[in-house]
Write a protein that holds these residues in place. Structure first.
Motif, PDB file in Angstrom:
ATOM      1  N   ALA A 155       0.842  -1.185   0.000  1.00  0.00           N
ATOM      2  CA  ALA A 155       0.000   0.000   0.000  1.00  0.00           C
ATOM      3  C   ALA A 155       0.875   1.231   0.000  1.00  0.00           C
ATOM      4  O   ALA A 155       1.717   1.394   0.900  1.00  0.00           O
ATOM      5  N   ALA A 156       0.688   2.098  -0.983  1.00  0.00           N
ATOM      6  CA  ALA A 156       1.445   3.347  -1.013  1.00  0.00           C
ATOM      7  C   ALA A 156       1.163   4.129   0.261  1.00  0.00           C
ATOM      8  O   ALA A 156       0.015   4.218   0.711  1.00  0.00           O
ATOM      9  N   SER A 157       2.219   4.692   0.825  1.00  0.00           N
ATOM     10  CA  SER A 157       2.078   5.315   2.137  1.00  0.00           C
ATOM     11  C   SER A 157       3.086   6.432   2.296  1.00  0.00           C
ATOM     12  O   SER A 157       4.193   6.370   1.752  1.00  0.00           O
ATOM     13  N   ILE A 158       2.689   7.457   3.074  1.00  0.00           N
ATOM     14  CA  ILE A 158       3.679   8.457   3.464  1.00  0.00           C
ATOM     15  C   ILE A 158       4.425   7.953   4.683  1.00  0.00           C
ATOM     16  O   ILE A 158       3.924   7.073   5.412  1.00  0.00           O
ATOM     17  N   LEU A 159       5.585   8.484   4.928  1.00  0.00           N
ATOM     18  CA  LEU A 159       6.462   7.949   5.957  1.00  0.00           C
ATOM     19  C   LEU A 159       5.838   7.995   7.346  1.00  0.00           C
ATOM     20  O   LEU A 159       6.065   7.109   8.169  1.00  0.00           O
ATOM     21  N   THR A 160       5.029   8.998   7.620  1.00  0.00           N
ATOM     22  CA  THR A 160       4.466   9.166   8.958  1.00  0.00           C
ATOM     23  C   THR A 160       3.135   8.456   9.158  1.00  0.00           C
ATOM     24  O   THR A 160       2.522   8.554  10.209  1.00  0.00           O
ATOM     25  N   ASP A 161       2.680   7.732   8.182  1.00  0.00           N
ATOM     26  CA  ASP A 161       1.391   7.037   8.257  1.00  0.00           C
ATOM     27  C   ASP A 161       1.592   5.666   8.888  1.00  0.00           C
ATOM     28  O   ASP A 161       2.134   4.766   8.250  1.00  0.00           O
ATOM     29  N   ASP A 162       1.164   5.522  10.114  1.00  0.00           N
ATOM     30  CA  ASP A 162       1.297   4.259  10.835  1.00  0.00           C
ATOM     31  C   ASP A 162      -0.058   3.602  11.081  1.00  0.00           C
ATOM     32  O   ASP A 162      -0.262   2.929  12.103  1.00  0.00           O
ATOM     33  N   ARG A 163      -0.969   3.801  10.163  1.00  0.00           N
ATOM     34  CA  ARG A 163      -2.270   3.152  10.285  1.00  0.00           C
ATOM     35  C   ARG A 163      -2.125   1.638  10.247  1.00  0.00           C
ATOM     36  O   ARG A 163      -1.250   1.104   9.581  1.00  0.00           O
ATOM     37  N   ARG A 164      -3.043   0.971  10.905  1.00  0.00           N
ATOM     38  CA  ARG A 164      -3.114  -0.484  10.830  1.00  0.00           C
ATOM     39  C   ARG A 164      -3.940  -0.842   9.599  1.00  0.00           C
ATOM     40  O   ARG A 164      -5.154  -0.650   9.594  1.00  0.00           O
ATOM     41  N   ARG A 165      -3.303  -1.369   8.605  1.00  0.00           N
ATOM     42  CA  ARG A 165      -3.994  -1.742   7.373  1.00  0.00           C
ATOM     43  C   ARG A 165      -4.342  -3.224   7.453  1.00  0.00           C
ATOM     44  O   ARG A 165      -3.494  -4.078   7.216  1.00  0.00           O
TER      45      ARG A 165
END
Length: 127
Positions: free
Chosen positions: A98-108
Motif C-alpha cells: 500500500a502506497a504510504s507516506i512515511l508518517t502514516d502508521d495506520r493499521r492496514r
C-alpha cells in the motif's frame, strides 16, 4: 509493480517457515506491507502488517506471538517469520503493498487497504 512471495512448503506441526515478499519495478520503502492468507473454502484473512517506517507492526490474534513481520528496504523485501506452526495455519499466503507516506502508521488490516498483490505461496502444516 510486482510482488513475488516465496518460501512456502510442507512443515510439521511446531515447525517454522520464513516467507519472503520481493518487490520489483518499484521501491518497497515507499509502501506499507501486509500479509494475508486464504485456506481452502475460506475467505482471505489478514495476518500481519508493517508500516512504511517499520514503526507499526500489527498481527491477527491467531498468529500473535508466533509470527513476526519485518522488512529490509535495502533488499526490497519483506518477510514473515512463522514459528510454532499448527495445521490451522495451512493456507496460501499473499503479500500486498500500500502506497504510504512515511508518517502514516495506520493499521492496514483490510484487503481494500492495499493496491498491489503478489501471487500466493502455499504453506501446509501436517504430520
Amino acid at each position: 509493480v510486482q510482488l513475488q512471495a516465496s518460501g512456502g512448503g510442507l512443515v510439521q506441526p511446531g515447525g517454522s517457515l520464513r516467507l519472503s515478499c520481493k518487490a520489483s519495478q518499484f521501491t518497497m520503502a515507499h509502501y506499507a506491507i501486509g500479509w494475508f492468507r486464504q485456506a481452502p473454502g475460506k475467505e482471505r484473512e489478514f495476518v500481519a502488517t508493517i508500516s512504511r517506517s517499520g514503526a507499526m507492526l500489527y498481527y491477527a490474534d491467531s498468529v500473535k506471538g508466533r509470527f513476526t513481520i519485518s522488512r529490509d528496504n535495502d533488499q526490497n523485501t519483506a518477510y514473515l517469520q512463522m514459528n510454532n506452526l499448527t495445521p490451522e495455519d495451512t493456507a496460501a499466503y499473499f503479500c500486498a503493498a500500500a502506497a504510504s507516506i512515511l508518517t502514516d502508521d495506520r493499521r492496514r488490516i483490510d484487503e481494500g487497504d492495499y493496491e498491489y498483490w503478489g501471487q500466493g505461496t502455499q504453506v501446509t502444516v501436517s504430520s
